[in-house]
Design a protein around this motif. Structure first.
Motif, PDB file in Angstrom:
ATOM      1  N   GLY A  50      11.800  -5.658  -8.084  1.00  0.00           N
ATOM      2  CA  GLY A  50      12.205  -7.193  -9.574  1.00  0.00           C
ATOM      3  C   GLY A  50      11.089  -6.484 -10.603  1.00  0.00           C
ATOM      4  O   GLY A  50      11.114  -7.540 -11.624  1.00  0.00           O
ATOM      5  N   ILE A  51      10.588  -6.093 -10.368  1.00  0.00           N
ATOM      6  CA  ILE A  51       9.427  -5.882 -11.679  1.00  0.00           C
ATOM      7  C   ILE A  51       9.809  -4.987 -13.306  1.00  0.00           C
ATOM      8  O   ILE A  51      10.581  -4.075 -12.883  1.00  0.00           O
ATOM      9  CB  ILE A  51       7.794  -5.441 -11.320  1.00  0.00           C
TER      10      ILE A  51
ATOM     11  N   SER B  96      -2.745   7.448  -7.813  1.00  0.00           N
ATOM     12  CA  SER B  96      -1.180   7.475  -8.000  1.00  0.00           C
ATOM     13  C   SER B  96      -0.571   7.078  -7.188  1.00  0.00           C
ATOM     14  O   SER B  96      -0.997   6.489  -6.297  1.00  0.00           O
ATOM     15  CB  SER B  96      -1.526   8.968  -7.318  1.00  0.00           C
ATOM     16  N   VAL B  97       0.726   6.058  -7.830  1.00  0.00           N
ATOM     17  CA  VAL B  97       1.329   4.898  -6.757  1.00  0.00           C
ATOM     18  C   VAL B  97       2.549   5.226  -6.587  1.00  0.00           C
ATOM     19  O   VAL B  97       3.382   5.441  -7.547  1.00  0.00           O
ATOM     20  CB  VAL B  97       1.655   3.275  -7.413  1.00  0.00           C
ATOM     21  N   ARG B  98       3.276   5.009  -5.212  1.00  0.00           N
ATOM     22  CA  ARG B  98       4.679   5.433  -5.162  1.00  0.00           C
ATOM     23  C   ARG B  98       5.298   4.394  -4.397  1.00  0.00           C
ATOM     24  O   ARG B  98       4.848   3.612  -3.627  1.00  0.00           O
ATOM     25  CB  ARG B  98       4.726   6.716  -5.207  1.00  0.00           C
ATOM     26  N   ALA B  99       6.894   3.724  -5.191  1.00  0.00           N
ATOM     27  CA  ALA B  99       6.977   2.078  -4.702  1.00  0.00           C
ATOM     28  C   ALA B  99       6.083   2.220  -4.303  1.00  0.00           C
ATOM     29  O   ALA B  99       6.305   0.600  -3.264  1.00  0.00           O
ATOM     30  CB  ALA B  99       7.920   2.938  -3.452  1.00  0.00           C
ATOM     31  N   GLY B 100       5.594   1.705  -5.057  1.00  0.00           N
ATOM     32  CA  GLY B 100       4.202   0.339  -4.780  1.00  0.00           C
ATOM     33  C   GLY B 100       3.043   0.521  -4.210  1.00  0.00           C
ATOM     34  O   GLY B 100       2.238  -0.130  -3.828  1.00  0.00           O
TER      35      GLY B 100
ATOM     36  N   ALA C 215      -2.289 -10.851   2.814  1.00  0.00           N
ATOM     37  CA  ALA C 215      -2.801 -11.338   3.640  1.00  0.00           C
ATOM     38  C   ALA C 215      -2.018 -10.941   4.959  1.00  0.00           C
ATOM     39  O   ALA C 215      -1.469 -10.705   5.817  1.00  0.00           O
ATOM     40  CB  ALA C 215      -2.212 -12.820   3.974  1.00  0.00           C
ATOM     41  N   ARG C 216      -2.290  -9.180   4.540  1.00  0.00           N
ATOM     42  CA  ARG C 216      -2.067  -8.053   5.742  1.00  0.00           C
ATOM     43  C   ARG C 216      -2.359  -6.829   5.659  1.00  0.00           C
ATOM     44  O   ARG C 216      -3.408  -6.590   4.827  1.00  0.00           O
ATOM     45  CB  ARG C 216      -0.271  -8.171   5.732  1.00  0.00           C
ATOM     46  N   PHE C 217      -2.700  -6.108   6.545  1.00  0.00           N
ATOM     47  CA  PHE C 217      -3.205  -4.820   5.983  1.00  0.00           C
ATOM     48  C   PHE C 217      -2.259  -3.877   5.209  1.00  0.00           C
ATOM     49  O   PHE C 217      -1.006  -3.892   5.397  1.00  0.00           O
ATOM     50  CB  PHE C 217      -2.916  -3.514   7.545  1.00  0.00           C
ATOM     51  N   GLY C 218      -3.134  -3.737   4.422  1.00  0.00           N
ATOM     52  CA  GLY C 218      -2.357  -3.086   2.271  1.00  0.00           C
ATOM     53  C   GLY C 218      -2.021  -1.629   3.344  1.00  0.00           C
ATOM     54  O   GLY C 218      -2.808  -0.441   4.047  1.00  0.00           O
ATOM     55  N   GLY C 219      -1.068  -0.439   2.084  1.00  0.00           N
ATOM     56  CA  GLY C 219      -0.772   0.486   2.700  1.00  0.00           C
ATOM     57  C   GLY C 219      -1.788   1.387   2.710  1.00  0.00           C
ATOM     58  O   GLY C 219      -1.665   2.935   2.733  1.00  0.00           O
ATOM     59  N   GLY C 220      -2.114   0.854   1.884  1.00  0.00           N
ATOM     60  CA  GLY C 220      -3.562   1.863   1.359  1.00  0.00           C
ATOM     61  C   GLY C 220      -5.232   1.715   2.316  1.00  0.00           C
ATOM     62  O   GLY C 220      -5.691   1.950   2.528  1.00  0.00           O
TER      63      GLY C 220
END
Length: 323
Positions: free
Chosen positions: A167-168, A218-222, A272-277
């Motif tokens: 939604g951004i 580089s970012v893909r799908a956030g 507030a969790r493990f991020g994708g990175g």
């Protein structure tokens, strides 16, 4: 002497294969066998579920049946640790921490007060700004619509409770504001410049043990697909301020900021969790997964402050085949 075993359940596992492998590697360091359990709506279409030792289906995390299903599974299968992976399940899990603890399962989630703040992006900005954390100018989209001349366009719009870049969008001018939105929206200064994620780990008492910044090359799908760790004292000081500000925060969290040439560093997102990175921070020596396992085992945490800067991650797609 037999090696102890810990059963770790990853919920909404999706494609978080590398996260589960961080825990497997941490288990080897601790001389503990890690049995990976994973669940998703359609586990046969989830890479992390296919890579797990055990997987099963669950209802959508926003339904009333979600937490009872997880509790039932944890009791029946002796789950020691539950690790959520998406924002939308955090509120329900935070509210049920004591129920899981009674079943012998530690849920990796901060207190409900923290989750209530970070799941509301408008409130996140207000809380951080009061604490002196640099944030972009923010307002509900209705306020911007009512007084467009008080803003410097273009602006950035996003859902108050959004995640994964849902939604951004950029608003070039007042005419881009829709007459009606499906959910509450807020507007912020449009930030430019390099974007960073800071992975941070807090012990069970809320004391920050480590913060590891990386540039999002580089970012893909956030989610970052190319990144590089760096030591930046400004970002680590911001992490310390965030840790002091959030009531009941614990375990792994991450936040994003942009180093804007006009505004400077500005925090615009907290998870507030493990991020994708997180796997990048883990490879650089963060040891968050190890410290979480140590907590389950009743062992003292290790100091991961000797993590390495200049570590680069370049992701690629792997495949699981069925049939």
């Amino acid at each position: 002497m037999s090696v102890p075993m810990l059963r770790v359940l990853f919920t909404s596992a999706g494609r978080r294969v590398e996260l589960t492998r961080c825990f497997r590697r941490a288990g080897k360091v601790l001389d503990v066998d890690i049995e990976v359990h994973a669940c998703d709506l359609t586990p046969h279409l989830s890479a992390a579920c296919l890579d797990a030792d055990v997987s099963f289906a669950v209802p959508r995390c926003t339904t009333p049946d979600y937490v009872p299903r997880l509790l039932e599974y944890c009791r029946a299968n002796g789950i020691d640790l539950l690790v959520p992976t998406i924002d939308t399940e955090l509120e329900a899990l935070a509210a049920s921490r004591e129920d899981f603890a009674a079943a012998g399962t530690l849920v990796h989630v901060s207190a409900p007060e923290t989750i209530a703040i970070v799941r509301d992006k408008a409130r996140t900005t207000e809380v951080l700004e009061r604490a002196g954390v640099p944030v972009p100018r923010t307002a509900p989209i209705e306020a911007v619509r009512a007084a467009p001349d008080e803003w410097s366009w273009p602006l950035f719009a996003k859902p108050v409770g959004g995640s994964a870049s849902r939604g951004i969008g950029v608003l070039e001018g007042p005419g881009d504001i829709c007459a009606l939105y499906d959910e509450p929206m807020l507007v912020q200064d449009l930030l430019e410049g390099p974007e960073y994620t800071i992975n941070m780990y807090l012990d069970g008492e809320g004391h920050m043990l480590c913060a590891i910044p990386h540039e999002r090359l580089s970012v893909r799908a956030g989610e970052v697909e190319k990144g590089r760790t760096l030591r930046d004292s400004r970002m680590i000081e911001i992490a310390e301020a965030i840790a002091r500000t959030l009531p009941g925060a614990q375990g792994a969290l991450c936040f994003q900021l942009i180093d804007d040439p006009c505004h400077g560093l500005r925090v615009f997102e907290i998870n507030a969790r493990f991020g994708g990175g997180y796997p990048l921070a883990d490879h650089a020596g963060g040891r968050f997964a190890e410290n979480l396992l140590r907590r389950v085992l009743g062992r003292a945490p290790v100091d991961p402050s000797d993590w390495r800067a200049g570590v680069t991650m370049v992701r690629y797609d792997a495949a699981h085949f069925l049939g």
